[in-house]
Design a protein around this motif. Structure first.
Motif, PDB file in Angstrom:
ATOM      1  N   GLU A  96      11.300  14.952  -4.938  1.00  0.00           N
ATOM      2  CA  GLU A  96      11.879  13.760  -4.692  1.00  0.00           C
ATOM      3  C   GLU A  96      11.606  13.039  -3.280  1.00  0.00           C
ATOM      4  N   GLU A  99       7.872   6.860  -2.563  1.00  0.00           N
ATOM      5  CA  GLU A  99       6.296   6.552  -2.918  1.00  0.00           C
ATOM      6  C   GLU A  99       5.858   5.222  -2.274  1.00  0.00           C
ATOM      7  N   THR A 119       3.103   9.347   0.367  1.00  0.00           N
ATOM      8  CA  THR A 119       2.818  10.600  -0.579  1.00  0.00           C
ATOM      9  C   THR A 119       3.987  11.614  -0.245  1.00  0.00           C
ATOM     10  N   VAL A 120       4.035  12.704  -0.776  1.00  0.00           N
ATOM     11  CA  VAL A 120       4.976  14.006  -0.578  1.00  0.00           C
ATOM     12  C   VAL A 120       4.613  14.519   0.581  1.00  0.00           C
ATOM     13  N   LYS A 146      10.163   8.648  -6.061  1.00  0.00           N
ATOM     14  CA  LYS A 146       9.579   9.327  -7.108  1.00  0.00           C
ATOM     15  C   LYS A 146      10.269   9.309  -8.568  1.00  0.00           C
ATOM     16  N   SER A 147      11.441   9.607  -8.531  1.00  0.00           N
ATOM     17  CA  SER A 147      12.282   9.517  -9.729  1.00  0.00           C
ATOM     18  C   SER A 147      12.538   8.388 -10.384  1.00  0.00           C
TER      19      SER A 147
END
Length: 166
Positions: A96, A99, A119-120, A146-147
């Motif tokens: 999570e 983004e 990004t992650v 992201k979720s």
């Protein structure tokens, strides 16, 4: 003797420079169009564009008012460069992360003031920008996780004088 030519840094140059540095800088198409054509007429608010941008970003998600911190002055003495900081306060994990973050000025002719793609690997979800404001108004910050969660925050700011069209 003729004066030496000094190149002017345009929005197009800023985007090209950011891309060369490996960063992602996204400007609204209306901003790119302004770099090509002079502005004619009054700089009126564009509530239809503001609403459309909000709806497009939120989509079918239910906006959450917790997890996003918006920091800006209540009184902006320089409306040409109002400092705005946005930070996602939720934990960032590999499952999570944030983004995208956008900043909107609801009474500006072009409401989308900033868009940051993350990004992650970024590790933290925060952005600090300076925004030009046409008048006293509300600044909105939105973040997409992201979720699919959408986080929102807003704050009113009073400007001392007009920053656009000066």
């Amino acid at each position: 003797m003729t004066p030496a030519y000094t190149p002017t840094l345009t929005r197009r140059h800023m985007v090209a420079g950011a891309a060369a540095a490996g960063a992602v800088l996204a400007l609204p198409s209306s901003a790119m169009a302004q770099a090509k054509t002079p502005i004619v007429g009054p700089l009126a608010p564009n509530p239809a564009e503001f609403k459309k941008t909000m709806e497009r970003f939120i989509g079918s998600a239910t906006p959450l008012t917790e997890g996003l911190h918006l920091d800006l002055p209540v009184l902006a003495d320089n409306p040409s460069a109002v400092p705005v900081k946005v930070k996602v306060t939720l934990p960032i994990t590999e499952q999570e992360w944030c983004e995208e973050i956008i900043v909107l000025a609801d009474l500006n002719p072009s409401p989308l003031a900033c868009r940051v793609l993350l990004t992650v690997d970024t590790g933290a979800a925060e952005a600090a920008v300076r925004v030009r404001l046409t008048q006293s108004q509300t600044i909105h910050a939105l973040a997409r996780m992201k979720s699919g969660k959408v986080l929102v925050a807003k704050q009113a700011v009073t400007v001392a004088a007009s920053g656009c069209g000066m």
